[in-house]
Design a protein around this motif. Structure first.
Motif, PDB file in Angstrom:
ATOM      1  N   ARG A  15       2.244   1.742  -3.414  1.00 46.17           N
ATOM      2  CA  ARG A  15       1.225   2.252  -4.357  1.00 46.17           C
ATOM      3  C   ARG A  15       1.010   3.748  -4.139  1.00 46.17           C
ATOM      4  O   ARG A  15       0.932   4.509  -5.073  1.00 46.17           O
ATOM      5  CB  ARG A  15      -0.103   1.493  -4.169  1.00 46.17           C
ATOM      6  CG  ARG A  15      -0.184   0.229  -5.033  1.00 46.17           C
ATOM      7  CD  ARG A  15      -1.625  -0.179  -5.285  1.00 46.17           C
ATOM      8  NE  ARG A  15      -2.323  -0.502  -4.056  1.00 46.17           N
ATOM      9  CZ  ARG A  15      -2.315  -1.702  -3.463  1.00 46.17           C
ATOM     10  NH1 ARG A  15      -1.627  -2.694  -3.986  1.00 46.17           N
ATOM     11  NH2 ARG A  15      -2.968  -1.920  -2.346  1.00 46.17           N
ATOM     12  N   ARG A  16       0.964   4.152  -2.840  1.00 45.50           N
ATOM     13  CA  ARG A  16       0.736   5.558  -2.507  1.00 45.50           C
ATOM     14  C   ARG A  16       1.854   6.445  -3.071  1.00 45.50           C
ATOM     15  O   ARG A  16       1.658   7.556  -3.467  1.00 45.50           O
ATOM     16  CB  ARG A  16       0.703   5.722  -0.987  1.00 45.50           C
ATOM     17  CG  ARG A  16      -0.585   6.391  -0.511  1.00 45.50           C
ATOM     18  CD  ARG A  16      -0.545   6.615   0.988  1.00 45.50           C
ATOM     19  NE  ARG A  16      -0.641   5.397   1.745  1.00 45.50           N
ATOM     20  CZ  ARG A  16      -0.061   5.206   2.952  1.00 45.50           C
ATOM     21  NH1 ARG A  16       0.636   6.162   3.505  1.00 45.50           N
ATOM     22  NH2 ARG A  16      -0.209   4.079   3.597  1.00 45.50           N
ATOM     23  N   ARG A  17       3.058   5.871  -3.094  1.00 45.08           N
ATOM     24  CA  ARG A  17       4.211   6.666  -3.553  1.00 45.08           C
ATOM     25  C   ARG A  17       4.253   6.781  -5.066  1.00 45.08           C
ATOM     26  O   ARG A  17       4.790   7.719  -5.609  1.00 45.08           O
ATOM     27  CB  ARG A  17       5.515   6.027  -3.077  1.00 45.08           C
ATOM     28  CG  ARG A  17       5.712   6.145  -1.597  1.00 45.08           C
ATOM     29  CD  ARG A  17       7.104   5.755  -1.238  1.00 45.08           C
ATOM     30  NE  ARG A  17       8.058   6.843  -1.415  1.00 45.08           N
ATOM     31  CZ  ARG A  17       9.344   6.673  -1.685  1.00 45.08           C
ATOM     32  NH1 ARG A  17       9.818   5.488  -1.853  1.00 45.08           N
ATOM     33  NH2 ARG A  17      10.148   7.710  -1.802  1.00 45.08           N
TER      34      ARG A  17
ATOM     35  N   ARG B 180       0.836  -1.211   0.000  1.00 44.94           N
ATOM     36  CA  ARG B 180       0.000   0.000   0.000  1.00 44.94           C
ATOM     37  C   ARG B 180       0.871   1.262   0.000  1.00 44.94           C
ATOM     38  O   ARG B 180       0.611   2.212  -0.725  1.00 44.94           O
ATOM     39  CB  ARG B 180      -0.922   0.027   1.236  1.00 44.94           C
ATOM     40  CG  ARG B 180      -2.169  -0.858   1.099  1.00 44.94           C
ATOM     41  CD  ARG B 180      -3.294  -0.358   2.000  1.00 44.94           C
ATOM     42  NE  ARG B 180      -2.962  -0.315   3.414  1.00 44.94           N
ATOM     43  CZ  ARG B 180      -2.954  -1.378   4.240  1.00 44.94           C
ATOM     44  NH1 ARG B 180      -3.251  -2.575   3.773  1.00 44.94           N
ATOM     45  NH2 ARG B 180      -2.645  -1.234   5.515  1.00 44.94           N
TER      46      ARG B 180
END
Ligand SMILES: C[S@@+](CC[C@H](N)C(=O)[O-])C[C@H]1O[C@@H](n2cnc3c(N)ncnc32)[C@H](O)[C@@H]1O
Length: 245
Positions: A242-244, A239
């Motif tokens: 993905r956020r980065r 997660r």
């Protein structure tokens, strides 16, 4: 723990060792530090500790005889058998794990080099190990010795007010520390994360663990490969990734 330090500049250590934790550790009798001036182990009028290198080239090399004489004299004076460490940019890089290992020893003898370093026979026949504090070259081993002693002394039982806090420090279990806040709860409109004010200890612990993983991922992703993530935490790393992206 007893620590003997062999140096050309004993006075460099006096103020740093007379402050804060290291001072307290000595007062409590947990840590004993003995400074030895290498020049006292010379026999000539000029108290010579260095000489020019065989084969030419610049700089001076620390002579083998005073170093052997000093180490043998210290060894004869003390009851325990010290781990003999040469501070050197060529050694294994010092880590938190190494500090934890050294804290289990009863006695350490640290040799601080200077000039262009020590005669190779010291490395080959006198010491047990070489420790570096990083991939750069210092003028002398004194600052490196202070780093090693400070980090090691924190690991001795009774030195820190709360020994448990060391376990949460960066690197202790391979992760970096979580973000810390103190009062006020709001400063210039920047608020402390709400979970920390909730009084819900379980939620706080969960948040802190996630923040440690996130901090490690962002600042030192090289460390993540070396630690064992708990079940479900691999998804957390995905997660964060993905956020980065
Ligand atoms: C100028 S340095 C000598 C460097 C040596 N010519 C070399 O390149 O390996 C002098 C002394 O500083 C200490 N020193 C320098 N850098 C260090 C480091 N990164 N870690 C530990 N000790 C260091 C060592 O005791 C060394 O003998």
């Amino acid at each position: 723990m007893r620590v003997d330090i062999l140096t050309l500049f004993p006075s460099m250590f006096r103020d740093p060792f007379d402050e804060s934790m290291i001072k307290r550790a000595q007062k409590r009798g947990i840590l004993e530090i003995y400074l030895h001036d290498l020049r006292k182990f010379t026999h000539d009028r000029h108290r010579t500790v260095d000489d020019v290198p065989y084969g030419g080239g610049g700089g001076m090399i620390m002579k083998v005889e005073p170093l052997f004489r000093a180490v043998e004299s210290i060894r004869n004076q003390i009851k325990c058998s010290p781990e003999i460490i040469l501070l050197s940019p060529q050694g294994h890089t010092f880590t938190q794990k190494k500090a934890q290992e050294l804290a289990k020893e009863r006695c350490l003898l640290l040799i601080c080099g200077h000039y262009e370093g020590v005669d190779e026979r010291v490395r080959q026949h006198l010491i047990d190990e070489e420790i570096s504090v990083g991939d750069y070259v210092l003028t002398g081993g004194e600052l490196a010795a202070m780093v090693v002693i400070d980090a090691t002394a924190r690991m001795l039982p009774g030195v820190l007010g709360c020994q448990d806090s060391a376990r949460k420090d960066s690197f202790y279990d391979g992760l970096l520390d979580y973000p810390q806040y103190t009062r006020p709860a709001e400063f210039r409109s920047w608020k402390v994360p709400r979970v920390l004010l909730s009084g819900n200890h379980q939620a706080v612990e969960k948040w802190r663990r996630e923040m440690r993983i996130e901090a490690t991922f962002q600042k030192r992703p090289d460390l993540l490969g070396q630690i064992e993530l708990r079940p479900g935490e691999k998804d957390l790393v995905k997660r964060i990734k993905r956020r980065r992206n």
